[in-house]
Design a protein around this motif. Structure first.
Motif, PDB file in Angstrom:
ATOM      1  N   ALA A 142      10.160  11.456  -3.375  1.00 38.47           N
ATOM      2  CA  ALA A 142      11.486  11.384  -3.985  1.00 38.47           C
ATOM      3  C   ALA A 142      11.970   9.955  -4.166  1.00 38.47           C
ATOM      4  CB  ALA A 142      12.483  12.154  -3.115  1.00 38.47           C
ATOM      5  N   THR A 143      11.135   8.966  -3.860  1.00 46.45           N
ATOM      6  CA  THR A 143      11.550   7.571  -3.998  1.00 46.45           C
ATOM      7  C   THR A 143      11.564   7.169  -5.470  1.00 46.45           C
ATOM      8  OG1 THR A 143       9.288   6.744  -3.807  1.00 46.45           O
ATOM      9  CG2 THR A 143      10.538   7.007  -1.750  1.00 46.45           C
ATOM     10  N   PRO A 144      12.282   6.096  -5.804  1.00 44.41           N
ATOM     11  CA  PRO A 144      12.304   5.655  -7.203  1.00 44.41           C
ATOM     12  C   PRO A 144      10.917   5.376  -7.772  1.00 44.41           C
ATOM     13  CG  PRO A 144      14.083   4.596  -5.996  1.00 44.41           C
ATOM     14  CD  PRO A 144      13.262   5.336  -4.975  1.00 44.41           C
ATOM     15  N   ILE A 145      10.029   4.748  -6.983  1.00 43.32           N
ATOM     16  CA  ILE A 145       8.709   4.414  -7.536  1.00 43.32           C
ATOM     17  C   ILE A 145       7.842   5.656  -7.684  1.00 43.32           C
ATOM     18  CG2 ILE A 145       7.525   3.886  -5.340  1.00 43.32           C
ATOM     19  CD1 ILE A 145       6.196   1.527  -6.838  1.00 43.32           C
ATOM     20  N   ALA A 146       8.041   6.684  -6.841  1.00 41.94           N
ATOM     21  CA  ALA A 146       7.286   7.926  -6.983  1.00 41.94           C
ATOM     22  C   ALA A 146       7.672   8.643  -8.281  1.00 41.94           C
ATOM     23  CB  ALA A 146       7.519   8.828  -5.777  1.00 41.94           C
ATOM     24  N   ARG A 147       8.966   8.719  -8.544  1.00 42.74           N
ATOM     25  CA  ARG A 147       9.417   9.346  -9.794  1.00 42.74           C
ATOM     26  C   ARG A 147       8.905   8.550 -10.994  1.00 42.74           C
ATOM     27  NH1 ARG A 147      12.396  12.537 -12.771  1.00 42.74           N
ATOM     28  NH2 ARG A 147      13.747  11.728 -14.399  1.00 42.74           N
ATOM     29  N   PHE A 148       8.939   7.240 -10.886  1.00 38.66           N
ATOM     30  CA  PHE A 148       8.420   6.391 -11.953  1.00 38.66           C
ATOM     31  C   PHE A 148       6.941   6.668 -12.178  1.00 38.66           C
ATOM     32  CE2 PHE A 148       6.584   2.181 -13.185  1.00 38.66           C
ATOM     33  CZ  PHE A 148       7.157   2.095 -14.438  1.00 38.66           C
ATOM     34  N   GLY A 149       6.180   6.812 -11.095  1.00 38.57           N
ATOM     35  CA  GLY A 149       4.754   7.111 -11.214  1.00 38.57           C
ATOM     36  C   GLY A 149       4.505   8.407 -11.954  1.00 38.57           C
ATOM     37  N   ARG A 150       5.318   9.438 -11.664  1.00 41.57           N
ATOM     38  CA  ARG A 150       5.173  10.726 -12.364  1.00 41.57           C
ATOM     39  C   ARG A 150       5.463  10.570 -13.851  1.00 41.57           C
ATOM     40  NH1 ARG A 150       7.880  12.553  -7.721  1.00 41.57           N
ATOM     41  NH2 ARG A 150       9.907  12.758  -8.730  1.00 41.57           N
ATOM     42  N   GLN A 151       6.474   9.781 -14.167  1.00 45.09           N
ATOM     43  CA  GLN A 151       6.882   9.664 -15.563  1.00 45.09           C
ATOM     44  C   GLN A 151       5.890   8.874 -16.417  1.00 45.09           C
ATOM     45  OE1 GLN A 151      10.905   8.121 -14.618  1.00 45.09           O
ATOM     46  NE2 GLN A 151      11.695   9.775 -15.879  1.00 45.09           N
ATOM     47  N   ALA A 153       0.829  -1.213   0.000  1.00 43.15           N
ATOM     48  CA  ALA A 153       0.000   0.000   0.000  1.00 43.15           C
ATOM     49  C   ALA A 153       0.856   1.251   0.000  1.00 43.15           C
ATOM     50  CB  ALA A 153      -0.932  -0.004   1.208  1.00 43.15           C
ATOM     51  N   ASN A 154       1.926   1.259   0.784  1.00 47.91           N
ATOM     52  CA  ASN A 154       2.795   2.443   0.841  1.00 47.91           C
ATOM     53  C   ASN A 154       3.424   2.727  -0.521  1.00 47.91           C
ATOM     54  OD1 ASN A 154       2.289   2.756   3.581  1.00 47.91           O
ATOM     55  ND2 ASN A 154       4.022   1.471   4.180  1.00 47.91           N
ATOM     56  N   HIS A 155       3.888   1.680  -1.177  1.00 48.26           N
ATOM     57  CA  HIS A 155       4.484   1.859  -2.516  1.00 48.26           C
ATOM     58  C   HIS A 155       3.410   2.239  -3.540  1.00 48.26           C
ATOM     59  CE1 HIS A 155       8.389   0.536  -1.230  1.00 48.26           C
ATOM     60  NE2 HIS A 155       7.950  -0.647  -0.849  1.00 48.26           N
ATOM     61  N   TYR A 156       2.229   1.646  -3.412  1.00 46.20           N
ATOM     62  CA  TYR A 156       1.149   1.915  -4.361  1.00 46.20           C
ATOM     63  C   TYR A 156       0.739   3.389  -4.299  1.00 46.20           C
ATOM     64  CZ  TYR A 156      -3.253   1.248  -6.906  1.00 46.20           C
ATOM     65  OH  TYR A 156      -4.277   1.333  -7.822  1.00 46.20           O
ATOM     66  N   LYS A 157       0.651   3.943  -3.086  1.00 47.51           N
ATOM     67  CA  LYS A 157       0.307   5.356  -2.936  1.00 47.51           C
ATOM     68  C   LYS A 157       1.298   6.245  -3.687  1.00 47.51           C
ATOM     69  CE  LYS A 157      -2.283   6.142   1.329  1.00 47.51           C
ATOM     70  NZ  LYS A 157      -2.237   6.757   2.688  1.00 47.51           N
ATOM     71  N   GLU A 158       2.569   5.952  -3.521  1.00 49.96           N
ATOM     72  CA  GLU A 158       3.590   6.752  -4.199  1.00 49.96           C
ATOM     73  C   GLU A 158       3.521   6.572  -5.707  1.00 49.96           C
ATOM     74  OE1 GLU A 158       7.243   7.171  -1.087  1.00 49.96           O
ATOM     75  OE2 GLU A 158       7.062   5.232  -2.091  1.00 49.96           O
ATOM     76  N   LEU A 159       3.214   5.365  -6.144  1.00 47.93           N
ATOM     77  CA  LEU A 159       3.134   5.080  -7.578  1.00 47.93           C
ATOM     78  C   LEU A 159       1.996   5.854  -8.232  1.00 47.93           C
ATOM     79  CD1 LEU A 159       3.860   3.404 -10.125  1.00 47.93           C
ATOM     80  CD2 LEU A 159       2.359   1.602  -9.236  1.00 47.93           C
ATOM     81  N   VAL A 160       0.796   5.805  -7.645  1.00 48.00           N
ATOM     82  CA  VAL A 160      -0.361   6.426  -8.303  1.00 48.00           C
ATOM     83  C   VAL A 160      -0.405   7.940  -8.096  1.00 48.00           C
ATOM     84  CG1 VAL A 160      -1.733   4.321  -8.201  1.00 48.00           C
ATOM     85  CG2 VAL A 160      -1.906   5.973  -6.340  1.00 48.00           C
ATOM     86  N   SER A 161       0.214   8.432  -7.022  1.00 45.26           N
ATOM     87  CA  SER A 161       0.220   9.883  -6.789  1.00 45.26           C
ATOM     88  C   SER A 161       1.390  10.557  -7.490  1.00 45.26           C
ATOM     89  CB  SER A 161       0.286  10.185  -5.291  1.00 45.26           C
ATOM     90  OG  SER A 161       1.546   9.833  -4.756  1.00 45.26           O
ATOM     91  N   GLY A 162       2.487   9.811  -7.652  1.00 44.54           N
ATOM     92  CA  GLY A 162       3.679  10.377  -8.264  1.00 44.54           C
ATOM     93  C   GLY A 162       4.354  11.426  -7.403  1.00 44.54           C
TER      94      GLY A 162
END
Length: 317
Positions: free
Chosen positions: A80-89, A68-77
Protein backbone atom coordinates in the motif's frame (compact mmCIF):
# COMPACT_ATOMS: atom_id res chain seq x y z
CA UNK A 1 24.01 -8.91 4.21
CA UNK A 2 22.32 -12.28 4.84
CA UNK A 3 19.10 -10.94 3.30
CA UNK A 4 20.88 -10.55 -0.02
CA UNK A 5 21.98 -14.20 -0.14
CA UNK A 6 18.41 -15.43 -0.58
CA UNK A 7 17.19 -16.92 -3.82
CA UNK A 8 15.11 -13.81 -4.53
CA UNK A 9 18.15 -11.64 -5.22
CA UNK A 10 19.86 -14.32 -7.31
CA UNK A 11 16.90 -14.84 -9.65
CA UNK A 12 17.74 -13.76 -13.22
CA UNK A 13 15.65 -10.89 -14.57
CA UNK A 14 15.55 -10.02 -18.27
CA UNK A 15 15.59 -6.45 -19.55
CA UNK A 16 15.75 -6.31 -23.30
CA UNK A 17 18.60 -8.58 -24.36
CA UNK A 18 20.24 -8.62 -20.92
CA UNK A 19 19.56 -11.31 -18.34
CA UNK A 20 21.10 -10.46 -14.96
CA UNK A 21 20.51 -11.45 -11.32
CA UNK A 22 18.02 -9.17 -9.61
CA UNK A 23 20.80 -8.05 -7.25
CA UNK A 24 22.72 -6.47 -10.12
CA UNK A 25 19.67 -4.54 -11.29
CA UNK A 26 19.13 -3.27 -7.74
CA UNK A 27 22.73 -2.07 -7.43
CA UNK A 28 22.60 -0.53 -10.90
CA UNK A 29 19.46 1.49 -10.00
CA UNK A 30 20.80 2.43 -6.58
CA UNK A 31 24.08 3.72 -7.98
CA UNK A 32 22.31 5.93 -10.51
CA UNK A 33 20.06 7.31 -7.77
CA UNK A 34 23.05 7.98 -5.50
CA UNK A 35 25.58 9.20 -8.09
CA UNK A 36 23.02 11.12 -10.21
CA UNK A 37 24.58 9.89 -13.44
CA UNK A 38 24.55 7.05 -15.95
CA UNK A 39 26.15 3.86 -14.64
CA UNK A 40 27.76 1.33 -16.97
CA UNK A 41 26.21 -2.07 -16.19
CA UNK A 42 29.23 -3.83 -17.69
CA UNK A 43 31.49 -2.09 -15.14
CA UNK A 44 29.25 -2.43 -12.12
CA UNK A 45 32.05 -3.49 -9.77
CA UNK A 46 34.16 -0.47 -10.71
CA UNK A 47 31.15 1.85 -10.39
CA UNK A 48 30.27 0.46 -6.98
CA UNK A 49 33.85 0.99 -5.76
CA UNK A 50 33.56 4.61 -6.81
CA UNK A 51 30.34 4.96 -4.79
CA UNK A 52 31.76 3.10 -1.76
CA UNK A 53 35.02 5.03 -1.58
CA UNK A 54 35.38 6.38 1.95
CA UNK A 55 32.15 4.78 3.22
CA UNK A 56 32.25 2.26 6.06
CA UNK A 57 30.76 -1.17 5.41
CA UNK A 58 27.88 -0.51 7.81
CA UNK A 59 26.95 2.66 5.94
CA UNK A 60 27.04 0.84 2.63
CA UNK A 61 24.84 -1.99 3.92
CA UNK A 62 22.34 0.41 5.49
CA UNK A 63 22.07 2.33 2.21
CA UNK A 64 21.75 -0.82 0.13
CA UNK A 65 19.15 -2.36 2.47
CA UNK A 66 17.06 0.81 2.36
CA UNK A 67 17.01 0.78 -1.42
CA UNK A 68 16.32 -2.97 -1.49
CA UNK A 69 13.10 -2.64 0.51
CA UNK A 70 11.77 0.03 -1.85
CA UNK A 71 13.00 -1.86 -4.92
CA UNK A 72 11.07 -4.99 -3.89
CA UNK A 73 7.86 -2.99 -3.62
CA UNK A 74 8.54 -1.24 -6.92
CA UNK A 75 9.12 -4.38 -9.01
CA UNK A 76 6.44 -6.50 -7.30
CA UNK A 77 3.81 -3.77 -7.18
CA UNK A 78 2.45 -5.32 -3.98
CA UNK A 79 1.67 -3.27 -0.92
CA UNK A 80 0.00 0.00 0.00
CA UNK A 81 3.03 2.32 -0.09
CA UNK A 82 3.30 5.05 -2.73
CA UNK A 83 6.12 3.25 -4.57
CA UNK A 84 4.21 -0.07 -4.57
CA UNK A 85 1.18 1.56 -6.19
CA UNK A 86 3.50 3.28 -8.65
CA UNK A 87 5.07 -0.09 -9.49
CA UNK A 88 1.64 -1.56 -10.27
CA UNK A 89 0.72 1.37 -12.48
CA UNK A 90 3.88 1.41 -14.60
CA UNK A 91 4.36 -2.38 -14.87
CA UNK A 92 2.52 -2.67 -18.24
CA UNK A 93 4.78 0.03 -19.73
CA UNK A 94 8.06 -1.78 -18.98
CA UNK A 95 9.96 1.47 -18.38
CA UNK A 96 12.75 0.28 -16.09
CA UNK A 97 14.72 3.46 -16.84
CA UNK A 98 12.32 5.08 -14.35
CA UNK A 99 13.54 2.90 -11.46
CA UNK A 100 16.42 5.14 -10.27
CA UNK A 101 14.15 8.20 -10.18
CA UNK A 102 11.40 6.24 -8.40
CA UNK A 103 13.91 5.05 -5.80
CA UNK A 104 15.29 8.56 -5.31
CA UNK A 105 11.77 9.75 -4.47
CA UNK A 106 11.08 6.75 -2.22
CA UNK A 107 14.25 7.28 -0.15
CA UNK A 108 13.69 11.02 0.22
CA UNK A 109 12.31 12.54 3.45
CA UNK A 110 9.24 13.82 1.57
CA UNK A 111 5.91 12.87 3.20
CA UNK A 112 3.92 10.06 1.57
CA UNK A 113 1.34 12.51 0.21
CA UNK A 114 4.03 14.34 -1.76
CA UNK A 115 5.57 11.06 -2.93
CA UNK A 116 2.17 9.93 -4.21
CA UNK A 117 1.74 13.24 -6.01
CA UNK A 118 5.14 12.90 -7.70
CA UNK A 119 4.49 9.30 -8.73
CA UNK A 120 1.10 10.37 -10.07
CA UNK A 121 2.76 12.95 -12.30
CA UNK A 122 5.23 10.36 -13.61
CA UNK A 123 2.38 7.97 -14.41
CA UNK A 124 0.53 10.82 -16.13
CA UNK A 125 3.63 11.58 -18.19
CA UNK A 126 3.96 7.95 -19.34
CA UNK A 127 0.29 7.28 -20.01
CA UNK A 128 -0.44 10.55 -21.80
CA UNK A 129 2.55 10.07 -24.09
CA UNK A 130 1.46 6.50 -24.86
CA UNK A 131 -2.13 7.52 -25.63
CA UNK A 132 -0.89 10.39 -27.83
CA UNK A 133 1.45 8.05 -29.74
CA UNK A 134 4.70 9.78 -28.71
CA UNK A 135 8.04 7.97 -28.75
CA UNK A 136 9.68 6.22 -25.78
CA UNK A 137 13.17 6.62 -27.22
CA UNK A 138 15.75 8.33 -24.99
CA UNK A 139 13.60 7.96 -21.87
CA UNK A 140 16.78 6.92 -20.04
CA UNK A 141 18.38 10.31 -20.76
CA UNK A 142 15.24 12.25 -19.89
CA UNK A 143 14.59 10.50 -16.58
CA UNK A 144 18.24 10.71 -15.59
CA UNK A 145 18.15 14.44 -16.33
CA UNK A 146 15.01 14.72 -14.21
CA UNK A 147 16.77 12.84 -11.40
CA UNK A 148 19.67 15.32 -11.52
CA UNK A 149 17.25 18.24 -11.50
CA UNK A 150 15.53 16.95 -8.36
CA UNK A 151 18.84 16.16 -6.66
CA UNK A 152 20.05 19.69 -7.30
CA UNK A 153 16.86 21.68 -6.66
CA UNK A 154 15.04 19.60 -4.07
CA UNK A 155 12.75 16.57 -4.25
CA UNK A 156 9.23 17.97 -4.32
CA UNK A 157 6.12 17.87 -6.55
CA UNK A 158 6.71 21.41 -7.84
CA UNK A 159 10.33 20.72 -8.83
CA UNK A 160 9.38 17.47 -10.56
CA UNK A 161 6.52 19.14 -12.44
CA UNK A 162 8.87 21.90 -13.55
CA UNK A 163 11.24 19.30 -14.98
CA UNK A 164 8.50 17.30 -16.73
CA UNK A 165 7.18 20.48 -18.35
CA UNK A 166 10.59 21.76 -19.39
CA UNK A 167 10.57 20.34 -22.93
CA UNK A 168 8.32 21.12 -25.88
CA UNK A 169 10.00 18.60 -28.19
CA UNK A 170 8.00 15.53 -29.18
CA UNK A 171 10.69 13.29 -27.69
CA UNK A 172 10.13 14.55 -24.14
CA UNK A 173 7.03 16.74 -23.84
CA UNK A 174 4.14 16.11 -21.44
CA UNK A 175 0.86 16.29 -23.44
CA UNK A 176 -1.65 18.82 -22.13
CA UNK A 177 -5.31 18.14 -21.39
CA UNK A 178 -6.57 19.17 -24.84
CA UNK A 179 -4.18 16.90 -26.75
CA UNK A 180 -4.79 14.01 -24.37
CA UNK A 181 -8.56 14.37 -24.56
CA UNK A 182 -8.50 14.44 -28.36
CA UNK A 183 -6.39 11.28 -28.45
CA UNK A 184 -8.76 9.57 -26.00
CA UNK A 185 -11.68 10.35 -28.29
CA UNK A 186 -10.18 9.32 -31.61
CA UNK A 187 -6.77 7.59 -31.42
CA UNK A 188 -6.39 3.91 -32.42
CA UNK A 189 -5.70 2.62 -28.91
CA UNK A 190 -6.26 -1.15 -29.04
CA UNK A 191 -4.98 -2.73 -31.09
CA UNK A 192 -2.68 0.16 -31.82
CA UNK A 193 -0.97 2.37 -29.28
CA UNK A 194 -1.73 -0.10 -26.46
CA UNK A 195 -1.06 -3.79 -26.16
CA UNK A 196 -3.53 -5.90 -24.18
CA UNK A 197 -1.85 -5.32 -20.80
CA UNK A 198 -1.72 -1.54 -21.22
CA UNK A 199 -5.32 -1.43 -22.41
CA UNK A 200 -6.43 -3.43 -19.36
CA UNK A 201 -4.46 -1.22 -17.00
CA UNK A 202 -5.90 1.94 -18.57
CA UNK A 203 -9.48 0.65 -18.34
CA UNK A 204 -8.92 -0.52 -14.75
CA UNK A 205 -7.78 2.99 -13.78
CA UNK A 206 -10.91 4.43 -15.40
CA UNK A 207 -13.03 1.97 -13.43
CA UNK A 208 -11.37 3.08 -10.21
CA UNK A 209 -11.92 6.71 -11.12
CA UNK A 210 -15.61 6.14 -11.84
CA UNK A 211 -16.03 4.38 -8.49
CA UNK A 212 -14.24 7.08 -6.55
CA UNK A 213 -16.75 9.64 -7.86
CA UNK A 214 -19.77 7.58 -6.79
CA UNK A 215 -21.17 6.37 -3.49
CA UNK A 216 -20.60 2.65 -4.15
CA UNK A 217 -20.12 -0.29 -1.81
CA UNK A 218 -16.61 -0.98 -3.12
CA UNK A 219 -14.53 2.13 -3.86
CA UNK A 220 -11.46 0.28 -5.10
CA UNK A 221 -12.07 -2.47 -7.67
CA UNK A 222 -10.59 -5.90 -7.11
CA UNK A 223 -7.73 -7.07 -9.29
CA UNK A 224 -9.03 -6.89 -12.87
CA UNK A 225 -6.03 -8.60 -14.52
CA UNK A 226 -8.05 -11.76 -15.19
CA UNK A 227 -10.51 -9.89 -17.41
CA UNK A 228 -10.32 -9.52 -21.18
CA UNK A 229 -10.45 -6.34 -23.24
CA UNK A 230 -13.66 -6.47 -25.23
CA UNK A 231 -14.51 -4.46 -28.34
CA UNK A 232 -18.20 -3.55 -28.09
CA UNK A 233 -18.27 -3.04 -31.84
CA UNK A 234 -16.37 -6.24 -32.79
CA UNK A 235 -13.17 -6.23 -34.80
CA UNK A 236 -15.01 -8.53 -37.22
CA UNK A 237 -18.24 -6.55 -37.33
CA UNK A 238 -19.33 -7.11 -40.92
CA UNK A 239 -21.96 -9.85 -40.47
CA UNK A 240 -24.09 -8.41 -37.66
CA UNK A 241 -23.42 -4.67 -37.65
CA UNK A 242 -24.90 -3.03 -40.79
CA UNK A 243 -24.05 0.50 -41.86
CA UNK A 244 -26.40 3.39 -41.21
CA UNK A 245 -28.29 2.71 -44.45
CA UNK A 246 -28.93 -0.90 -43.39
CA UNK A 247 -26.48 -2.47 -45.85
CA UNK A 248 -23.80 -4.96 -44.83
CA UNK A 249 -20.27 -5.36 -46.13
CA UNK A 250 -17.94 -8.33 -46.42
CA UNK A 251 -14.31 -8.80 -45.42
CA UNK A 252 -13.06 -8.07 -48.92
CA UNK A 253 -14.76 -4.68 -49.09
CA UNK A 254 -13.53 -3.83 -45.60
CA UNK A 255 -9.95 -4.68 -46.57
CA UNK A 256 -10.19 -2.57 -49.73
CA UNK A 257 -11.33 0.47 -47.74
CA UNK A 258 -8.44 0.05 -45.31
CA UNK A 259 -6.00 0.16 -48.23
CA UNK A 260 -7.73 3.22 -49.71
CA UNK A 261 -7.71 4.99 -46.33
CA UNK A 262 -3.95 4.42 -45.92
CA UNK A 263 -3.23 5.63 -49.44
CA UNK A 264 -5.02 8.95 -48.93
CA UNK A 265 -7.25 8.50 -51.99
CA UNK A 266 -10.54 10.40 -51.82
CA UNK A 267 -13.40 8.11 -50.74
CA UNK A 268 -17.05 8.08 -51.67
CA UNK A 269 -19.76 8.26 -48.97
CA UNK A 270 -20.01 4.49 -48.52
CA UNK A 271 -16.25 4.08 -48.21
CA UNK A 272 -16.12 6.95 -45.73
CA UNK A 273 -18.80 5.30 -43.60
CA UNK A 274 -16.88 2.03 -43.60
CA UNK A 275 -13.60 3.82 -42.74
CA UNK A 276 -15.29 5.63 -39.83
CA UNK A 277 -16.64 2.31 -38.56
CA UNK A 278 -13.19 0.70 -38.83
CA UNK A 279 -11.60 3.59 -36.93
CA UNK A 280 -14.22 3.40 -34.16
CA UNK A 281 -13.35 -0.24 -33.43
CA UNK A 282 -10.00 0.63 -31.83
CA UNK A 283 -11.06 3.81 -30.04
CA UNK A 284 -11.39 4.13 -26.26
CA UNK A 285 -15.16 4.53 -26.39
CA UNK A 286 -15.45 1.06 -27.90
CA UNK A 287 -13.38 -0.74 -25.25
CA UNK A 288 -14.47 -2.44 -22.05
CA UNK A 289 -13.36 -5.17 -19.65
CA UNK A 290 -15.22 -8.45 -19.55
CA UNK A 291 -14.92 -11.96 -18.18
CA UNK A 292 -13.05 -14.19 -20.64
CA UNK A 293 -15.83 -16.77 -21.07
CA UNK A 294 -18.45 -14.06 -21.63
CA UNK A 295 -16.15 -12.29 -24.07
CA UNK A 296 -15.84 -15.47 -26.13
CA UNK A 297 -19.59 -16.00 -26.02
CA UNK A 298 -20.47 -12.53 -27.31
CA UNK A 299 -17.71 -12.09 -29.90
CA UNK A 300 -19.00 -10.65 -33.19
CA UNK A 301 -22.64 -10.83 -32.06
CA UNK A 302 -25.28 -8.15 -32.70
CA UNK A 303 -25.48 -5.20 -30.34
CA UNK A 304 -28.67 -6.26 -28.51
CA UNK A 305 -27.22 -9.69 -27.68
CA UNK A 306 -23.96 -8.19 -26.46
CA UNK A 307 -25.79 -5.57 -24.41
CA UNK A 308 -27.94 -8.15 -22.62
CA UNK A 309 -24.98 -10.42 -21.86
CA UNK A 310 -22.97 -7.45 -20.60
CA UNK A 311 -25.73 -6.38 -18.22
CA UNK A 312 -26.15 -9.93 -16.93
CA UNK A 313 -22.45 -10.64 -16.41
CA UNK A 314 -20.64 -7.57 -15.17
CA UNK A 315 -20.78 -5.23 -12.18
CA UNK A 316 -18.19 -2.81 -13.52
CA UNK A 317 -19.28 0.79 -13.83
Amino acid sequence: WCNFESGYWNEPQRRGRLNKPRMEWLIHSMLQAELHEEVDLARLYHEYRRFADGKQAQVQLTTLSGYANHYKELVSGSGATPIARFGRQIAPYDVTTLHPLALLIATSPSPDAEKSEMYGDLVSFLVRRAVCGLTTKNYNNFFLGTLRHLSKNGISPSVLRESLRSSSADTFRWPDDAEFRTACYSAPLYPGRFDAQRAKAFLAELEGGLRSAARTEEFVPANLDHLDVDHLLPQSWYAYWPLGDGSVIDVEEGSEVEVIARSGIEMNSRQSAIAARQAAVRSLGNLSLLNLSVNRQVQNHPFKEKRDLFIANTNLR
